[in-house]
Design a protein around this motif. Structure first.
Motif, PDB file in Angstrom:
ATOM      1  N   SER A 159       0.973  -1.162  -0.065  1.00  0.00           N
ATOM      2  CA  SER A 159      -0.002   0.093  -0.058  1.00  0.00           C
ATOM      3  C   SER A 159       0.714   1.282  -0.023  1.00  0.00           C
ATOM      4  O   SER A 159       1.985   1.501   0.752  1.00  0.00           O
ATOM      5  CB  SER A 159      -1.069  -0.084   1.187  1.00  0.00           C
ATOM      6  OG  SER A 159      -1.562  -1.039   1.096  1.00  0.00           O
ATOM      7  N   THR A 167      -1.979  -1.425  -3.839  1.00  0.00           N
ATOM      8  CA  THR A 167      -3.267  -0.422  -3.434  1.00  0.00           C
ATOM      9  C   THR A 167      -2.659   0.694  -3.312  1.00  0.00           C
ATOM     10  O   THR A 167      -1.438   1.172  -2.516  1.00  0.00           O
ATOM     11  CB  THR A 167      -3.903  -0.905  -2.089  1.00  0.00           C
ATOM     12  OG1 THR A 167      -4.293  -2.206  -2.103  1.00  0.00           O
ATOM     13  CG2 THR A 167      -4.952   0.046  -1.768  1.00  0.00           C
ATOM     14  N   THR A 181      -4.376   0.783  -8.536  1.00  0.00           N
ATOM     15  CA  THR A 181      -4.873  -0.059  -7.626  1.00  0.00           C
ATOM     16  C   THR A 181      -5.323  -1.407  -8.406  1.00  0.00           C
ATOM     17  O   THR A 181      -6.097  -1.390  -9.040  1.00  0.00           O
ATOM     18  CB  THR A 181      -5.779   0.389  -6.649  1.00  0.00           C
ATOM     19  OG1 THR A 181      -5.369   1.501  -5.770  1.00  0.00           O
ATOM     20  CG2 THR A 181      -6.396  -0.698  -5.858  1.00  0.00           C
TER      21      THR A 181
END
Length: 124
Positions: free
Chosen positions: A11, A121, A91
């Protein structure tokens, strides 16, 4: 047994960078075109970037041109994807793939081997 193992997902905030790596085993790596595909929820799997057997030529999706760079090391049987200036629309689950054709193919159906995928992400 052919194995493609991806690593490096995670992320990150928009504007950040990630580097994905794919380690291949069980195949003659230099014989294969290598590629990164991605698939977002509810969308089809799409080519992100691909690289020829020698690394002399690459093909990038328009959406990642100037931001992502694919590279390979035939001595180490690895292919990497450097992703800069990431956007929320990047993403997806990213997959490494190998294709025995001579030319770079864009259709996922033409690729022979796939990794298990790694999640990327990007938050706004």
């Amino acid at each position: 047994q052919v194995q493609l193992v991806e690593s490096g997902g995670g992320s990150v905030q928009a504007g950040g960078s990630l580097r994905l790596s794919c380690a291949a085993s069980g195949l003659t790596f230099s014989y294969y075109v290598m590629a990164w595909f991605r698939q977002a929820p509810g969308k089809e799997r799409e080519l992100v970037a691909a690289i020829s057997r020698t690394g002399a030529s690459t093909r990038d999706a328009d959406s990642v041109k100037g931001r992502f760079t694919i590279s390979r090391n035939n001595a180490k049987n690895t292919v990497d994807l450097q992703m800069n200036s990431l956007k929320p629309e990047d993403t997806a689950v990213y997959y490494c793939a190998a294709d025995l054709h001579v030319i770079i193919e864009t259709s996922p159906g033409l690729y022979d081997y796939w990794g298990q995928g790694t999640q990327v992400t990007v938050s706004a």
